[in-house]
Design a protein around this motif. Structure first.
Motif, PDB file in Angstrom:
ATOM      1  N   PRO A  86      10.587 -26.491  47.746  1.00 36.21           N
ATOM      2  CA  PRO A  86      10.095 -27.873  47.670  1.00 36.21           C
ATOM      3  C   PRO A  86      10.885 -28.681  46.642  1.00 36.21           C
ATOM      4  O   PRO A  86      11.329 -28.147  45.619  1.00 36.21           O
ATOM      5  N   ASP A  87      11.060 -29.958  46.911  1.00 38.53           N
ATOM      6  CA  ASP A  87      11.818 -30.843  46.015  1.00 38.53           C
ATOM      7  C   ASP A  87      11.283 -30.823  44.591  1.00 38.53           C
ATOM      8  O   ASP A  87      12.051 -30.921  43.639  1.00 38.53           O
ATOM      9  N   THR A  88       9.961 -30.689  44.435  1.00 39.94           N
ATOM     10  CA  THR A  88       9.368 -30.706  43.088  1.00 39.94           C
ATOM     11  C   THR A  88       9.834 -29.524  42.246  1.00 39.94           C
ATOM     12  O   THR A  88       9.833 -29.603  41.019  1.00 39.94           O
ATOM     13  N   ALA A  89      10.233 -28.427  42.895  1.00 44.56           N
ATOM     14  CA  ALA A  89      10.670 -27.232  42.165  1.00 44.56           C
ATOM     15  C   ALA A  89      12.176 -27.212  41.912  1.00 44.56           C
ATOM     16  O   ALA A  89      12.653 -26.410  41.114  1.00 44.56           O
ATOM     17  N   ALA A  90      12.915 -28.096  42.571  1.00 40.91           N
ATOM     18  CA  ALA A  90      14.376 -28.084  42.462  1.00 40.91           C
ATOM     19  C   ALA A  90      14.869 -28.371  41.046  1.00 40.91           C
ATOM     20  O   ALA A  90      15.953 -27.910  40.665  1.00 40.91           O
ATOM     21  N   ASP A  91      14.100 -29.106  40.255  1.00 43.95           N
ATOM     22  CA  ASP A  91      14.478 -29.422  38.874  1.00 43.95           C
ATOM     23  C   ASP A  91      13.450 -28.918  37.868  1.00 43.95           C
ATOM     24  O   ASP A  91      13.470 -29.322  36.712  1.00 43.95           O
ATOM     25  N   ASP A  92      12.557 -28.054  38.329  1.00 37.76           N
ATOM     26  CA  ASP A  92      11.505 -27.532  37.458  1.00 37.76           C
ATOM     27  C   ASP A  92      11.582 -26.002  37.458  1.00 37.76           C
ATOM     28  O   ASP A  92      11.018 -25.349  38.343  1.00 37.76           O
ATOM     29  N   PRO A  93      12.270 -25.411  36.476  1.00 33.27           N
ATOM     30  CA  PRO A  93      12.423 -23.962  36.447  1.00 33.27           C
ATOM     31  C   PRO A  93      11.103 -23.188  36.460  1.00 33.27           C
ATOM     32  O   PRO A  93      11.015 -22.146  37.104  1.00 33.27           O
ATOM     33  N   ASP A  94      10.079 -23.699  35.797  1.00 33.37           N
ATOM     34  CA  ASP A  94       8.794 -22.993  35.777  1.00 33.37           C
ATOM     35  C   ASP A  94       8.190 -22.911  37.180  1.00 33.37           C
ATOM     36  O   ASP A  94       7.713 -21.854  37.604  1.00 33.37           O
ATOM     37  N   GLU A  95       8.207 -24.024  37.897  1.00 32.78           N
ATOM     38  CA  GLU A  95       7.674 -24.032  39.260  1.00 32.78           C
ATOM     39  C   GLU A  95       8.545 -23.171  40.176  1.00 32.78           C
ATOM     40  O   GLU A  95       8.035 -22.404  40.994  1.00 32.78           O
ATOM     41  N   ALA A  96       9.860 -23.284  40.043  1.00 33.93           N
ATOM     42  CA  ALA A  96      10.778 -22.507  40.882  1.00 33.93           C
ATOM     43  C   ALA A  96      10.581 -21.012  40.666  1.00 33.93           C
ATOM     44  O   ALA A  96      10.542 -20.235  41.626  1.00 33.93           O
ATOM     45  N   VAL A  97      10.427 -20.586  39.406  1.00 32.77           N
ATOM     46  CA  VAL A  97      10.211 -19.163  39.109  1.00 32.77           C
ATOM     47  C   VAL A  97       8.876 -18.695  39.676  1.00 32.77           C
ATOM     48  O   VAL A  97       8.780 -17.604  40.261  1.00 32.77           O
ATOM     49  N   ALA A  98       7.830 -19.501  39.533  1.00 32.79           N
ATOM     50  CA  ALA A  98       6.518 -19.129  40.072  1.00 32.79           C
ATOM     51  C   ALA A  98       6.582 -18.949  41.592  1.00 32.79           C
ATOM     52  O   ALA A  98       6.041 -17.975  42.136  1.00 32.79           O
ATOM     53  N   LEU A  99       7.260 -19.856  42.274  1.00 37.21           N
ATOM     54  CA  LEU A  99       7.399 -19.742  43.732  1.00 37.21           C
ATOM     55  C   LEU A  99       8.267 -18.543  44.100  1.00 37.21           C
ATOM     56  O   LEU A  99       7.971 -17.831  45.075  1.00 37.21           O
ATOM     57  N   ALA A 100       9.321 -18.295  43.351  1.00 38.34           N
ATOM     58  CA  ALA A 100      10.192 -17.145  43.616  1.00 38.34           C
ATOM     59  C   ALA A 100       9.424 -15.839  43.420  1.00 38.34           C
ATOM     60  O   ALA A 100       9.609 -14.884  44.185  1.00 38.34           O
ATOM     61  N   ARG A 101       8.562 -15.774  42.419  1.00 39.57           N
ATOM     62  CA  ARG A 101       7.749 -14.565  42.198  1.00 39.57           C
ATOM     63  C   ARG A 101       6.806 -14.328  43.381  1.00 39.57           C
ATOM     64  O   ARG A 101       6.624 -13.196  43.827  1.00 39.57           O
ATOM     65  N   ARG A 102       6.185 -15.399  43.880  1.00 37.61           N
ATOM     66  CA  ARG A 102       5.326 -15.260  45.062  1.00 37.61           C
ATOM     67  C   ARG A 102       6.136 -14.774  46.258  1.00 37.61           C
ATOM     68  O   ARG A 102       5.705 -13.886  47.007  1.00 37.61           O
TER      69      ARG A 102
END
Length: 142
Positions: A86-102
């Motif tokens: 999602p675009d919101t995670a493209a510049d947000d490492p915390d969100e990107a890592v959380a989604l990657a862990r899922r």
């Protein structure tokens, strides 16, 4: 279209808080893995995560797109369980890592199920055969 030279580095930097990641280049794109489990695809400078039905629905609601590829010579296109970050995670490492862990958890579970199915021997039907022998005769007394 192949990956831009800096795109894999961008993804690794975005997911720096995830842990050790491996990138395996293939067919102009790449697979992203952790502990031997692939959970993401990098293709055409887009970061796709493996999802289950619930996560896929969330991603779709956020405007993400499924990863599509042609599987047949006739050009038939197939969607599989990978959706763009999602675009919101493209510049947000915390969100990107959380989604990657899922995504990693979903991929690890799928790999475990697949390994269990391969390890289980195929059950063979046992068909009871009727005995061709005549019943034992009673002994006669002398």
């Amino acid at each position: 279209m192949p990956l831009s030279p800096g795109f894999p580095d961008y993804v690794l930097e975005l997911l720096a808080g995830f842990g050790k990641l491996e990138i395996k280049r293939m067919f102009g794109g790449a697979l992203l893995s952790h502990k031997g489990v692939s959970f993401a695809i990098l293709d055409d400078d887009t970061f796709f995560l493996k999802v289950d039905a619930a996560m896929g629905a969330e991603f779709k609601e956020q405007g993400s797109k499924p990863w599509r590829y042609s599987v047949k010579k006739d050009g038939t296109v197939r969607d599989i369980a990978y959706w763009s970050l999602p675009d919101t995670a493209a510049d947000d490492p915390d969100e990107a890592v959380a989604l990657a862990r899922r995504s990693f958890a979903i991929s690890a579970m799928a790999a475990k199920i697949k390994a269990t199915k391969k390890a289980a021997p195929a059950k063979k039907k046992v068909v009871a055969k009727k005995s061709a022998k005549a019943p034992a005769k009673a002994r006669s007394k002398k």
